[in-house]
Write an enzyme that holds these catalytic residues in place. Structure first.
Site, PDB file in Angstrom:
ATOM      1  N   TYR A  45       0.859  -1.089   0.083  1.00 39.84           N
ATOM      2  CA  TYR A  45      -0.033   0.118   0.037  1.00 39.84           C
ATOM      3  C   TYR A  45       0.925   1.199  -0.002  1.00 39.84           C
ATOM      4  O   TYR A  45       1.823   1.210   0.731  1.00 39.84           O
ATOM      5  CB  TYR A  45      -1.133  -0.109   1.261  1.00 39.84           C
ATOM      6  N   GLU A  47      -0.440   4.921  -0.631  1.00 39.84           N
ATOM      7  CA  GLU A  47      -1.162   6.120  -0.703  1.00 39.84           C
ATOM      8  C   GLU A  47      -0.291   7.159  -0.682  1.00 39.84           C
ATOM      9  O   GLU A  47       0.302   7.329   0.245  1.00 39.84           O
ATOM     10  CB  GLU A  47      -2.574   6.150   0.097  1.00 39.84           C
ATOM     11  N   ASP A 215      -5.696  14.516 -25.304  1.00 38.77           N
ATOM     12  CA  ASP A 215      -5.732  12.950 -24.672  1.00 38.77           C
ATOM     13  C   ASP A 215      -5.021  12.210 -26.040  1.00 38.77           C
ATOM     14  O   ASP A 215      -5.799  12.030 -26.949  1.00 38.77           O
ATOM     15  CB  ASP A 215      -7.070  12.505 -24.580  1.00 38.77           C
ATOM     16  N   THR A 242      -3.159   6.504 -21.983  1.00 38.19           N
ATOM     17  CA  THR A 242      -2.821   4.781 -21.383  1.00 38.19           C
ATOM     18  C   THR A 242      -1.470   4.824 -21.835  1.00 38.19           C
ATOM     19  O   THR A 242      -0.710   5.309 -22.561  1.00 38.19           O
ATOM     20  CB  THR A 242      -3.808   4.293 -22.268  1.00 38.19           C
ATOM     21  N   LYS A 245      -0.928   1.340 -25.284  1.00 36.13           N
ATOM     22  CA  LYS A 245      -1.050   1.251 -26.670  1.00 36.13           C
ATOM     23  C   LYS A 245      -0.037   1.339 -27.512  1.00 36.13           C
ATOM     24  O   LYS A 245       0.789   0.427 -27.190  1.00 36.13           O
ATOM     25  CB  LYS A 245      -2.196   2.420 -26.983  1.00 36.13           C
ATOM     26  N   ARG A 251      -1.369  -2.089 -18.898  1.00 33.00           N
ATOM     27  CA  ARG A 251      -2.408  -1.714 -18.987  1.00 33.00           C
ATOM     28  C   ARG A 251      -2.654  -0.447 -17.854  1.00 33.00           C
ATOM     29  O   ARG A 251      -2.390  -0.894 -16.418  1.00 33.00           O
ATOM     30  CB  ARG A 251      -3.510  -2.576 -18.848  1.00 33.00           C
TER      31      ARG A 251
HETATM   32  N1  DSN Z   1     -10.829   1.449 -25.559  1.00 32.12           N
HETATM   33  C1  DSN Z   1      -9.724   2.476 -26.298  1.00 32.12           C
HETATM   34  C2  DSN Z   1      -9.690   2.347 -27.635  1.00 32.12           C
HETATM   35  O1  DSN Z   1      -9.852   0.909 -28.230  1.00 32.12           O
HETATM   36  O2  DSN Z   1      -9.321   3.089 -28.300  1.00 32.12           O
HETATM   37  C3  DSN Z   1      -9.923   3.603 -25.909  1.00 32.12           C
HETATM   38  O3  DSN Z   1     -10.124   3.983 -24.629  1.00 32.12           O
END
Ligand code: DSN
Length: 457
Positions: A45, A47, A215, A242, A245, A251
């Site tokens: 933990y 925090e 974003d 994120t 990707k 993730r």
């Molecule tokens: N789910 C993602 C995508 O596939 O583009 C976006 O959050």
């Protein structure tokens, strides 16, 4: 006896090994990233935050070795602090950011935290229409943020590009506090300089600061590698992303900020653009999240370390090269592409206009041959979100496996054959009646996939 869950994980490994992943938001992590994610850090933990003084003062070795006071609510943080500080420092280096918050559990959490950091209930946000390629968290009525803030949407134009004139008109007619550039189905490179100009004009007109947020979840890896412009170098205050990707990490989510670094434990500072790093830290914890996932943060640190290596630049260049080649090969075979091609990793196709079939049917047929992509709405799509006429595909995952120009041509050939089978099925019967034709393609896909192993499998 071992839990049955592990049998299912083995089956998923086989699916990943034997199929080809064309979903543009997916990728395959390295063995090191996987190992960090599966580590004992999940037991801890933490925090709060480690201290971070900014990138210019430290090099990586010092960051990893130095023991500094922290802003945590639990003891036993000696290793966690160093790991999280390293993740922050590497993220700042990758994106030329002043600060990074690496704790968001996902991109959606990252976006929520930025809204919470900057906006008051009822404030207006200008963001891209979901149906034109935006994201659910950019104002879709089904999300929590849409109940708290008022979203105004701009769209894309005839050429598939952002309608900057519409963006400008809306920014000057609606008293917005945040302008967001971001998307999950868009194949052009945004004109960040033009957006900055629009923000400056609007801020002058309304007499208050306007936050510029990008974003960049889909293209973060391309930005890190320098093959896509970086919004933080065009006056943007915040970039969310994120980490799984094109960036090829675990993730999770992350928020990169420009501004003053300060203590996240002190009283919430005034909402000014300069205070954004502190406001964001407070908005992530304790604002919207509890304990950070330090095993995932360690994996983020490992992935960022990989993205800082020269090989990652080649990888990112190849993602775009493969996407452009695939786009050309598909166009040669009568596929109608939104935006007439691609400038990044992603292709959006109109299956109704190309072959008179729905995106959903095509997604199902490709699944049957081991090619995975997703049905996607197109601007003005009459099929809605459940039966859209488009499909979205991309090259980050197959490029990680090492597929190149020659394989893009083979992929386009398979995709044409499957589209023609769907066309016949649409006119004459059911897809299942063409199982033997699909099986033949499936065998070819598996053979090729096995020649290009998934790292870590
Ligand atoms: N789910 C993602 C995508 O596939 O583009 C976006 O959050």
């Amino acid at each position: 006896m071992k839990d049955f869950v592990f049998d299912l994980i083995e089956q998923e490994k086989t699916r990943q090994r034997e199929g080809l992943e064309l979903i543009p938001s997916e990728n395959y992590v390295s063995g090191d990233v996987l190992e960090a994610m599966g580590s004992v850090l999940t037991n801890k933990y933490s925090e709060g935050y480690p201290s971070f003084k900014g990138l210019t003062e430290w090099d990586e070795k010092e960051i990893a070795e130095e023991v500094l006071p922290n802003y945590r609510y639990y003891g036993g943080q000696i290793n966690v602090d160093r790991i999280e500080r390293l993740a922050i420092a590497r993220a700042c280096k990758l994106f030329n950011a002043d600060h990074a918050n690496v704790q968001p559990h996902s991109g959606a959490n990252a976006n929520e935290a930025v809204y919470y950091a900057w906006l008051d209930p009822g404030d207006k946000v200008l963001a891209m229409n979901l149906g034109h390629g935006g994201h659910l968290t950019h104002g879709s009525p089904v999300t929590r943020s849409a109940h708290i803030y008022e979203f105004v949407a701009y769209g894309t134009d005839q050429n598939g590009d952002i309608d900057y004139d519409e963006m400008e008109r809306l920014a000057l007619s609606e008293d917005v506090r945040l302008i967001l550039v971001g998307y999950s189905a868009f194949m052009k490179i945004p004109d960040f300089a033009r957006v900055e100009k629009i923000r400056d004009e609007a801020a002058k007109k309304w007499g208050h600061e306007i936050l510029l947020m990008a974003d960049m979840a889909h293209v973060a890896g391309l930005i890190a590698a320098g093959v896509h412009p970086n919004p933080l170098e065009y006056g943007f205050n915040v970039m969310t992303t994120t980490t799984h990707k094109t960036l090829r990490g675990p993730r999770g989510g992350m928020i990169l900020t420009m501004g003053k670094i300060g203590s996240p434990l002190k009283k919430t500072p005034e909402k000014t653009l300069d205070n954004i790093p502190i406001l964001v830290d407070k908005a992530v914890f304790p604002g919207t999240q509890g304990g950070p996932l330090e095993h995932v943060i360690a994996a983020k640190a490992v992935a960022f370390g990989e993205a800082l290596q020269p090989e990652f630049k080649d990888y990112a260049k190849n993602i775009v090269k493969n996407a452009k080649t695939l786009a050309v090969e598909l166009q040669k075979r009568c596929f109608v592409l939104q935006g007439n091609g691609t400038e990044n990793h992603l292709i959006l196709m109109n299956m109704m206009e190309s072959f008179g079939i729905t995106g959903k049917m095509y997604e199902k047929a490709l699944d049957m041959v081991g090619l995975t992509l997703n049905a996607n709405s197109l601007p003005g799509d009459k099929g809605g979100a459940f039966r859209p006429n488009g499909v979205r595909l991309g090259t980050p995952a197959i490029t990680t496996r090492g597929l190149g120009e020659k394989e893009m041509k083979i992929l386009a050939e398979w995709m044409e054959s499957v589209a023609k089978i769907c066309q016949k099925a649409e006119e004459e019967g059911r897809l299942e009646e063409y199982e033997s034709e699909l099986d033949k393609i499936h065998q070819e896909v598996t053979e090729l996939a096995l020649r290009f192993p998934v790292p870590s499998l």
